[in-house]
Design a protein around this motif. Structure first.
Motif, PDB file in Angstrom:
ATOM      1  N   THR A 190      -8.500  41.734 -21.054  1.00  0.00           N
ATOM      2  CA  THR A 190      -7.802  40.920 -20.055  1.00  0.00           C
ATOM      3  C   THR A 190      -6.466  41.493 -19.615  1.00  0.00           C
ATOM      4  O   THR A 190      -5.877  40.989 -18.658  1.00  0.00           O
ATOM      5  CB  THR A 190      -7.577  39.487 -20.579  1.00  0.00           C
ATOM      6  OG1 THR A 190      -6.688  39.523 -21.713  1.00  0.00           O
ATOM      7  CG2 THR A 190      -8.893  38.825 -20.971  1.00  0.00           C
ATOM      8  N   ASP A 191      -5.971  42.533 -20.284  1.00  0.00           N
ATOM      9  CA  ASP A 191      -4.687  43.125 -19.895  1.00  0.00           C
ATOM     10  C   ASP A 191      -4.731  44.627 -20.160  1.00  0.00           C
ATOM     11  O   ASP A 191      -4.730  45.064 -21.313  1.00  0.00           O
ATOM     12  CB  ASP A 191      -3.540  42.485 -20.682  1.00  0.00           C
ATOM     13  CG  ASP A 191      -2.171  42.973 -20.242  1.00  0.00           C
ATOM     14  OD1 ASP A 191      -2.094  43.886 -19.398  1.00  0.00           O
ATOM     15  OD2 ASP A 191      -1.165  42.443 -20.751  1.00  0.00           O
ATOM     16  N   ASP A 229      -2.516  44.824 -11.465  1.00  0.00           N
ATOM     17  CA  ASP A 229      -3.424  44.178 -10.524  1.00  0.00           C
ATOM     18  C   ASP A 229      -4.296  43.194 -11.310  1.00  0.00           C
ATOM     19  O   ASP A 229      -4.950  43.582 -12.284  1.00  0.00           O
ATOM     20  CB  ASP A 229      -4.286  45.249  -9.847  1.00  0.00           C
ATOM     21  CG  ASP A 229      -5.131  44.715  -8.706  1.00  0.00           C
ATOM     22  OD1 ASP A 229      -5.672  43.603  -8.815  1.00  0.00           O
ATOM     23  OD2 ASP A 229      -5.271  45.442  -7.693  1.00  0.00           O
ATOM     24  N   TRP A 230      -4.324  41.930 -10.894  1.00  0.00           N
ATOM     25  CA  TRP A 230      -5.085  40.937 -11.662  1.00  0.00           C
ATOM     26  C   TRP A 230      -6.570  41.255 -11.717  1.00  0.00           C
ATOM     27  O   TRP A 230      -7.270  40.825 -12.639  1.00  0.00           O
ATOM     28  CB  TRP A 230      -4.861  39.532 -11.117  1.00  0.00           C
ATOM     29  CG  TRP A 230      -5.429  39.286  -9.737  1.00  0.00           C
ATOM     30  CD1 TRP A 230      -4.782  39.396  -8.551  1.00  0.00           C
ATOM     31  CD2 TRP A 230      -6.774  38.899  -9.428  1.00  0.00           C
ATOM     32  NE1 TRP A 230      -5.632  39.106  -7.510  1.00  0.00           N
ATOM     33  CE2 TRP A 230      -6.863  38.790  -8.017  1.00  0.00           C
ATOM     34  CE3 TRP A 230      -7.913  38.638 -10.202  1.00  0.00           C
ATOM     35  CZ2 TRP A 230      -8.042  38.434  -7.363  1.00  0.00           C
ATOM     36  CZ3 TRP A 230      -9.094  38.281  -9.548  1.00  0.00           C
ATOM     37  CH2 TRP A 230      -9.146  38.178  -8.148  1.00  0.00           C
ATOM     38  N   SER A 233      -6.433  43.206 -14.747  1.00  0.00           N
ATOM     39  CA  SER A 233      -5.856  42.447 -15.862  1.00  0.00           C
ATOM     40  C   SER A 233      -5.811  40.967 -15.505  1.00  0.00           C
ATOM     41  O   SER A 233      -4.769  40.445 -15.086  1.00  0.00           O
ATOM     42  CB  SER A 233      -4.447  42.958 -16.158  1.00  0.00           C
ATOM     43  OG  SER A 233      -4.442  44.339 -16.470  1.00  0.00           O
ATOM     44  N   PRO A 234      -6.923  40.250 -15.630  1.00  0.00           N
ATOM     45  CA  PRO A 234      -6.936  38.843 -15.209  1.00  0.00           C
ATOM     46  C   PRO A 234      -5.934  37.964 -15.939  1.00  0.00           C
ATOM     47  O   PRO A 234      -5.521  36.930 -15.403  1.00  0.00           O
ATOM     48  CB  PRO A 234      -8.376  38.398 -15.474  1.00  0.00           C
ATOM     49  CG  PRO A 234      -8.940  39.418 -16.422  1.00  0.00           C
ATOM     50  CD  PRO A 234      -8.236  40.696 -16.105  1.00  0.00           C
ATOM     51  N   LEU A 236      -2.955  38.469 -16.162  1.00  0.00           N
ATOM     52  CA  LEU A 236      -1.717  38.529 -15.397  1.00  0.00           C
ATOM     53  C   LEU A 236      -1.787  37.761 -14.077  1.00  0.00           C
ATOM     54  O   LEU A 236      -0.793  37.709 -13.353  1.00  0.00           O
ATOM     55  CB  LEU A 236      -1.344  39.989 -15.128  1.00  0.00           C
ATOM     56  CG  LEU A 236      -1.225  40.880 -16.366  1.00  0.00           C
ATOM     57  CD1 LEU A 236      -0.740  42.269 -15.975  1.00  0.00           C
ATOM     58  CD2 LEU A 236      -0.300  40.268 -17.406  1.00  0.00           C
ATOM     59  N   HIS A 237      -2.932  37.183 -13.756  1.00  0.00           N
ATOM     60  CA  HIS A 237      -2.988  36.362 -12.548  1.00  0.00           C
ATOM     61  C   HIS A 237      -2.042  35.181 -12.717  1.00  0.00           C
ATOM     62  O   HIS A 237      -2.030  34.535 -13.770  1.00  0.00           O
ATOM     63  CB  HIS A 237      -4.411  35.863 -12.291  1.00  0.00           C
ATOM     64  CG  HIS A 237      -4.615  35.324 -10.905  1.00  0.00           C
ATOM     65  ND1 HIS A 237      -4.047  34.132 -10.482  1.00  0.00           N
ATOM     66  CD2 HIS A 237      -5.308  35.804  -9.838  1.00  0.00           C
ATOM     67  CE1 HIS A 237      -4.391  33.899  -9.230  1.00  0.00           C
ATOM     68  NE2 HIS A 237      -5.151  34.900  -8.806  1.00  0.00           N
ATOM     69  N   TYR A 263      -5.924  34.879 -23.314  1.00  0.00           N
ATOM     70  CA  TYR A 263      -6.564  34.422 -22.079  1.00  0.00           C
ATOM     71  C   TYR A 263      -7.071  32.987 -22.245  1.00  0.00           C
ATOM     72  O   TYR A 263      -6.884  32.147 -21.349  1.00  0.00           O
ATOM     73  CB  TYR A 263      -7.709  35.346 -21.696  1.00  0.00           C
ATOM     74  CG  TYR A 263      -8.159  35.147 -20.265  1.00  0.00           C
ATOM     75  CD1 TYR A 263      -7.341  35.509 -19.207  1.00  0.00           C
ATOM     76  CD2 TYR A 263      -9.399  34.581 -19.970  1.00  0.00           C
ATOM     77  CE1 TYR A 263      -7.729  35.318 -17.883  1.00  0.00           C
ATOM     78  CE2 TYR A 263      -9.801  34.390 -18.659  1.00  0.00           C
ATOM     79  CZ  TYR A 263      -8.959  34.759 -17.620  1.00  0.00           C
ATOM     80  OH  TYR A 263      -9.349  34.554 -16.318  1.00  0.00           O
TER      81      TYR A 263
END
Length: 313
Positions: A190-191, A229-230, A233-234, A236-237, A263
């Motif tokens: 996720t990151d 960029d999400w 790395s979701p 960081l959304h 997450y």
């Protein structure tokens, strides 16, 4: 507290001198990953049917494989899981995750659509993301023809595939599309910054190493500026609200453990229903290894049961 079966597997890998992934070319790594299935994976169970499909992708057709579970009829409308395989965005394919997809289909009573998205380094970020989104949209659009329920479609995946599933769920919400019904995120990445404590704690000695993660990320996203960029790395959304309910599964001896947990926590804090389940004695990739790791079979059963409950009519 490493599970004795996991410890024995790691010792056997070392004894046999299996080359680490990061020492191989992507082509060699793909072959090794595919070939070791016979040693660690259970035999693929029979299902009602398996169908090869092609989704319309941004750069050409995307191969898919549709599994319908035992006990279902060809004309029966089923809920479905769109599944993205793991392998660091560099290795893995429909065959490496064939057994798992069959097990999830039979255990849940749902159809499973496995996605063969483009791999790096031949196709770098965001090619895999673009294919993942396009495939999920195609499955929803063609649901009636495929005898699937368009309102009961989940997304899921393991490792890199868990990353893609999370991104697909966010992308659908941000585009104003109908939400997916559920997310199955198995030790997701996720990151891309990889700074969580578990990367240091579990970065050597447990199959997935720092060197191998650097290898995967270097092939997939060679420009570190894109880590933020999400879609990479979701975690960081800025907004993880209004997303499908999620099951996030992690392993205690996995470098990705902490970012998976983070997450799940961030989803919950944003008001998205999320359940975190950790197999504390296991290593990254364990869910595919039910032939040698008994807890893998337990994990598959738990995921399938959660999928069945989430998509129940």
């Amino acid at each position: 507290m490493l599970h004795p079966q996991a410890r024995a597997l790691l010792a056997l890998i070392a004894e046999r001198g299996v080359p680490p992934t990061h020492t191989l070319s992507p082509q060699e790594a793909r072959a090794v990953y595919r070939d070791r299935r016979g040693f660690t994976q259970p035999a693929p169970p029979p299902v009602a049917s398996v169908q090869s499909l092609q989704a319309e992708g941004p750069q050409g057709p995307i191969p898919l494989r549709l599994y319908r579970p035992l006990g279902t009829m060809a004309d029966q409308v089923l809920p479905a899981l769109v599944y993205y395989h793991g392998g660091g965005w560099v290795i893995g394919d429909l065959d490496t995750h064939d057994t798992l997809c069959r097990e999830l289909a039979n255990g849940s009573g749902c159809a499973v659509v496995s996605v063969d998205y483009r791999l790096a380094p031949e196709h770098r970020f965001p090619a895999a993301v673009d294919d993942a989104i396009a495939a999920a949209r195609w499955v929803r659009r063609e649901a009636a023809a495929l005898k699937l329920d368009a309102e009961r479609i989940a997304v899921g995946g393991d490792s890199a595939g868990g990353n893609l599933a999370a991104v697909v769920a966010i992308a659908a919400r941000d585009a104003g599309e109908p939400p997916f019904a559920w997310q199955l995120l198995i030790y997701p990445a996720t990151d891309q910054h990889r700074t969580a404590p578990s990367h240091e704690r579990n970065g050597q000695g447990y199959l997935l190493t720092r060197d191998t993660m650097d290898y995967f990320t270097g092939h997939y996203i060679p420009d570190a500026r894109l880590y933020a960029d999400w879609r990479a790395s979701p975690l960081l959304h800025p907004d993880l609200s209004r997303l499908p309910p999620a099951l996030v599964l992690t392993a205690g001896y996995d470098p990705l453990r902490d970012e998976g947990l983070a997450y799940a926590q961030k989803l919950s804090e944003a008001g998205t229903r999320a359940t975190h389940l950790s197999f504390e004695r296991q290593i990254h990739g364990f869910i595919l290894m039910g032939k040698v790791l008994a807890e893998a079979n337990d994990a598959v059963r738990l995921c399938a049961a959660a999928l069945r409950d989430a998509l129940a009519a």
